[in-house]
Design an enzyme around this catalytic site. Structure first.
Site, PDB file in Angstrom:
ATOM      1  N   TYR A   1      -6.317   2.052  -7.683  1.00  0.00           N
ATOM      2  CA  TYR A   1      -6.932   1.073  -6.349  1.00  0.00           C
ATOM      3  C   TYR A   1      -7.474  -0.106  -7.053  1.00  0.00           C
ATOM      4  O   TYR A   1      -7.453  -1.067  -6.415  1.00  0.00           O
ATOM      5  CB  TYR A   1      -7.947   1.996  -5.777  1.00  0.00           C
ATOM      6  CG  TYR A   1      -8.279   1.583  -4.585  1.00  0.00           C
ATOM      7  CD1 TYR A   1      -7.380   1.453  -3.560  1.00  0.00           C
ATOM      8  CD2 TYR A   1      -9.663   0.867  -4.159  1.00  0.00           C
ATOM      9  CE1 TYR A   1      -7.847   1.135  -2.027  1.00  0.00           C
ATOM     10  CE2 TYR A   1      -9.926   0.725  -2.911  1.00  0.00           C
ATOM     11  CZ  TYR A   1      -9.021   0.623  -1.777  1.00  0.00           C
ATOM     12  OH  TYR A   1      -9.130   0.250  -0.706  1.00  0.00           O
TER      13      TYR A   1
ATOM     14  N   LYS B   1     -13.807  -3.861  -2.171  1.00  0.00           N
ATOM     15  CA  LYS B   1     -14.390  -2.912  -1.398  1.00  0.00           C
ATOM     16  C   LYS B   1     -15.794  -2.775  -1.670  1.00  0.00           C
ATOM     17  O   LYS B   1     -16.542  -2.803  -0.687  1.00  0.00           O
ATOM     18  CB  LYS B   1     -13.834  -1.389  -1.070  1.00  0.00           C
ATOM     19  CG  LYS B   1     -12.213  -1.529  -0.460  1.00  0.00           C
ATOM     20  CD  LYS B   1     -12.330  -1.983   1.020  1.00  0.00           C
ATOM     21  CE  LYS B   1     -11.035  -1.639   1.598  1.00  0.00           C
ATOM     22  NZ  LYS B   1     -10.943  -2.164   2.877  1.00  0.00           N
TER      23      LYS B   1
HETATM   24  P1  NAD Z   1      -2.605  -1.303   7.857  1.00  0.00           P
HETATM   25  O1  NAD Z   1      -1.586  -1.749   6.905  1.00  0.00           O
HETATM   26  O2  NAD Z   1      -2.097  -0.538   9.376  1.00  0.00           O
HETATM   27  O3  NAD Z   1      -3.561  -2.444   8.285  1.00  0.00           O
HETATM   28  C1  NAD Z   1      -3.760  -3.246   7.339  1.00  0.00           C
HETATM   29  C2  NAD Z   1      -3.858  -4.702   8.057  1.00  0.00           C
HETATM   30  O4  NAD Z   1      -4.494  -5.741   7.377  1.00  0.00           O
HETATM   31  C3  NAD Z   1      -2.636  -5.050   8.809  1.00  0.00           C
HETATM   32  O5  NAD Z   1      -2.744  -5.097  10.029  1.00  0.00           O
HETATM   33  C4  NAD Z   1      -2.234  -6.151   7.985  1.00  0.00           C
HETATM   34  O6  NAD Z   1      -1.502  -7.253   8.915  1.00  0.00           O
HETATM   35  C5  NAD Z   1      -3.897  -6.889   7.709  1.00  0.00           C
HETATM   36  N1  NAD Z   1      -3.742  -7.955   6.815  1.00  0.00           N
HETATM   37  C6  NAD Z   1      -3.343  -8.096   5.575  1.00  0.00           C
HETATM   38  N2  NAD Z   1      -3.454  -9.298   4.950  1.00  0.00           N
HETATM   39  C7  NAD Z   1      -3.870 -10.189   5.927  1.00  0.00           C
HETATM   40  C8  NAD Z   1      -4.390 -11.470   6.292  1.00  0.00           C
HETATM   41  N3  NAD Z   1      -4.087 -12.279   5.160  1.00  0.00           N
HETATM   42  N4  NAD Z   1      -4.797 -11.838   7.183  1.00  0.00           N
HETATM   43  C9  NAD Z   1      -4.995 -11.200   8.413  1.00  0.00           C
HETATM   44  N5  NAD Z   1      -4.713  -9.723   8.330  1.00  0.00           N
HETATM   45  C10 NAD Z   1      -4.328  -9.149   7.300  1.00  0.00           C
HETATM   46  O7  NAD Z   1      -3.391  -0.128   7.174  1.00  0.00           O
HETATM   47  P2  NAD Z   1      -4.603   0.693   7.506  1.00  0.00           P
HETATM   48  O8  NAD Z   1      -4.752   1.971   6.539  1.00  0.00           O
HETATM   49  O9  NAD Z   1      -4.772   0.943   8.826  1.00  0.00           O
HETATM   50  O10 NAD Z   1      -5.825  -0.384   6.966  1.00  0.00           O
HETATM   51  C11 NAD Z   1      -6.968  -0.877   7.725  1.00  0.00           C
HETATM   52  C12 NAD Z   1      -8.268  -0.857   6.871  1.00  0.00           C
HETATM   53  O11 NAD Z   1      -8.539   0.492   6.630  1.00  0.00           O
HETATM   54  C13 NAD Z   1      -8.121  -1.634   5.503  1.00  0.00           C
HETATM   55  O12 NAD Z   1      -9.348  -2.341   5.385  1.00  0.00           O
HETATM   56  C14 NAD Z   1      -7.970  -0.386   4.415  1.00  0.00           C
HETATM   57  O13 NAD Z   1      -8.614  -0.799   3.377  1.00  0.00           O
HETATM   58  C15 NAD Z   1      -8.806   0.467   5.215  1.00  0.00           C
HETATM   59  N6  NAD Z   1      -8.603   1.900   4.638  1.00  0.00           N
HETATM   60  C16 NAD Z   1      -7.263   2.584   4.795  1.00  0.00           C
HETATM   61  C17 NAD Z   1      -7.279   3.780   4.460  1.00  0.00           C
HETATM   62  C18 NAD Z   1      -5.846   4.594   4.335  1.00  0.00           C
HETATM   63  O14 NAD Z   1      -5.823   5.554   3.433  1.00  0.00           O
HETATM   64  N7  NAD Z   1      -5.075   4.349   5.108  1.00  0.00           N
HETATM   65  C19 NAD Z   1      -8.560   4.592   3.840  1.00  0.00           C
HETATM   66  C20 NAD Z   1      -9.745   3.814   3.845  1.00  0.00           C
HETATM   67  C21 NAD Z   1      -9.854   2.476   4.369  1.00  0.00           C
HETATM   68  O1  0WE Z   2      -7.241   0.131   1.222  1.00  0.00           O
HETATM   69  C1  0WE Z   2      -6.200   0.790   1.028  1.00  0.00           C
HETATM   70  C2  0WE Z   2      -5.024   0.047   0.847  1.00  0.00           C
HETATM   71  C3  0WE Z   2      -4.866  -1.439   0.867  1.00  0.00           C
HETATM   72  C4  0WE Z   2      -3.707  -2.238   0.561  1.00  0.00           C
HETATM   73  C5  0WE Z   2      -2.411  -1.766   0.370  1.00  0.00           C
HETATM   74  C6  0WE Z   2      -1.288  -2.272   0.044  1.00  0.00           C
HETATM   75  C7  0WE Z   2       0.207  -1.926  -0.169  1.00  0.00           C
HETATM   76  C8  0WE Z   2       1.056  -3.052  -0.076  1.00  0.00           C
HETATM   77  C9  0WE Z   2      -3.974  -3.447  -0.074  1.00  0.00           C
HETATM   78  N1  0WE Z   2      -2.948  -4.298  -0.468  1.00  0.00           N
HETATM   79  C10 0WE Z   2      -1.733  -3.900  -0.747  1.00  0.00           C
HETATM   80  N2  0WE Z   2      -0.804  -4.581  -1.122  1.00  0.00           N
HETATM   81  C11 0WE Z   2       0.659  -4.379  -0.752  1.00  0.00           C
HETATM   82  O2  0WE Z   2       1.514  -5.147  -1.415  1.00  0.00           O
HETATM   83  N3  0WE Z   2      -6.180   2.003   1.037  1.00  0.00           N
HETATM   84  C12 0WE Z   2      -7.541   2.757   1.041  1.00  0.00           C
HETATM   85  C13 0WE Z   2      -4.998   3.126   0.698  1.00  0.00           C
HETATM   86  C14 0WE Z   2      -5.003   3.276  -0.731  1.00  0.00           C
HETATM   87  O3  0WE Z   2      -4.433   2.224  -1.360  1.00  0.00           O
HETATM   88  C15 0WE Z   2      -4.431   2.810  -2.765  1.00  0.00           C
HETATM   89  C16 0WE Z   2      -4.981   4.318  -2.788  1.00  0.00           C
HETATM   90  C17 0WE Z   2      -5.345   4.303  -1.280  1.00  0.00           C
HETATM   91  C18 0WE Z   2      -6.023   5.549  -0.659  1.00  0.00           C
HETATM   92  C19 0WE Z   2      -3.876   2.437  -3.814  1.00  0.00           C
HETATM   93  C20 0WE Z   2      -4.005   3.193  -5.070  1.00  0.00           C
HETATM   94  C21 0WE Z   2      -4.494   4.527  -4.852  1.00  0.00           C
HETATM   95  C22 0WE Z   2      -5.151   4.998  -3.818  1.00  0.00           C
END
Ligand code: NAD
Ligand code: 0WE
Length: 257
Positions: free
Chosen positions: A157, A164
């Site tokens: 991560y 974060k």
């Molecule tokens: P997602 O890919 O659906 O959403 C991520 C969004 O970030 C996308 O809509 C993308 O377009 C946007 N984004 C990236 N770069 C950008 C930029 N320069 N300008 C505007 N938008 C931009 O994935 P998600 O899992 O729904 O992620 C949403 C949030 O939830 C993130 O902050 C992520 O860290 C957080 N989160 C995700 C998880 C998980 O396991 N999926 C867990 C905890 C927190």
């Molecule tokens: O916040 C996230 C992921 C956000 C994210 C994901 C990507 C994938 C594609 C940010 N940047 C990128 N860039 C890319 O090119 N999560 C909470 C999901 C997540 O991501 C991990 C996790 C978990 C959970 C990455 C490593 C280990 C655990």
């Protein structure tokens, strides 16, 4: 519980597709009567986001790459013109370069660090500043999404964990600044969910199994469960809650062994 957000206006940043956490939150807010506006990050995503938005009657759908100040300004100009005010901001955006999520953290470049912090943490500050101007005199609520990697080491991560941590600290400073105006600022720390952002992570499926085996509830969570907590935090149900980071993770974070 119907109509918890009747007459409220919310702008949503972070819908990429129907699996996005931001989309689940949008559906929950819409179901409680909120009127929504959406932004998308670049032309590629417009063809995904626009149909989803129009499907729930949203009239405002605008481009916004949060690394561009002019694009942020245009969004809030449009909201001021169309709505004259705003009640809710949803920030569900994160990005780091792929190489920075797949090798040792110590190798993170200045550029990689800046990109992750800019998109994933500073954007909340910039969007909240603009939103607060439209919430003046009526109060409001800001909600962002975070992950346990801010508090503890989650292998790979990496720089996202540092971003974060900055995001969560920003929630507290923003809550302090905006509390006197009746604006609340909170974060949900969600357990892992298979979204587009997770799809790019190698071994994500194993992480889901690992978390489900150890969490007190012995399962993973879904985006709809995040959305239910989001509804609580942005509605009157959460009226005394601000500066908080609320875990929605089946209890995983409490475990020591
Ligand atoms: P997602 O890919 O659906 O959403 C991520 C969004 O970030 C996308 O809509 C993308 O377009 C946007 N984004 C990236 N770069 C950008 C930029 N320069 N300008 C505007 N938008 C931009 O994935 P998600 O899992 O729904 O992620 C949403 C949030 O939830 C993130 O902050 C992520 O860290 C957080 N989160 C995700 C998880 C998980 O396991 N999926 C867990 C905890 C927190
Ligand atoms: O916040 C996230 C992921 C956000 C994210 C994901 C990507 C994938 C594609 C940010 N940047 C990128 N860039 C890319 O090119 N999560 C909470 C999901 C997540 O991501 C991990 C996790 C978990 C959970 C990455 C490593 C280990 C655990």
């Amino acid at each position: 519980m119907e109509g918890l957000l009747k007459g409220k206006r919310a702008v949503i940043f972070g819908v990429a597709n129907e699996r996005s956490i931001a989309w689940a939150i949008s559906e929950a807010l819409h179901a409680e009567g909120a009127e929504l506006a959406f932004t998308y990050a670049g032309e590629m995503l417009e063809k995904r986001v626009r149909p989803l938005a129009e499907g729930i009657g949203a009239k405002i759908v605008l481009p916004c790459d949060v690394t561009k100040d002019d694009e942020i300004e245009k969004v809030f100009q449009a909201l001021k013109q169309e709505w004259g005010g705003l009640d809710i901001l949803i920030h569900a955006i994160a990005f780091a370069a792929k190489e920075d999520l797949s090798r040792a953290f110590v190798l993170t470049s200045r550029r990689g660090f800046q990109l992750a912090l800019d998109v994933s943490a500073y954007s909340l500050v910039a969007l909240t500043r603009h939103a607060a101007a439209l919430m003046e005199g009526r109060g409001g609520s800001v909600l962002t999404m975070t992950y346990l990697g801010s508090e503890r080491v989650i292998p790979n991560y990496n720089v996202m964990g540092v971003a974060k941590a900055a995001l969560e600290a920003s929630v507290r400073y923003l809550a302090h600044d905006l509390g006197p105006a009746g604006i609340r600022v909170n974060a949900i720390s969600a357990g892992p969910i298979k979204t587009l952002a997770a799809a790019g992570i190698s071994g994500f499926k194993d992480m889901l199994h690992y978390a489900a085996e150890r969490a007190p509830l012995r399962r993973n969570i879904d985006a709809e469960e995040v959305a239910k907590t989001a509804l609580y935090l942005v509605s009157d149900l959460g009226s005394a809650v601000t500066g908080e980071v609320l875990h929605v993770d089946a209890g995983y974070n409490i475990m020591g062994m």
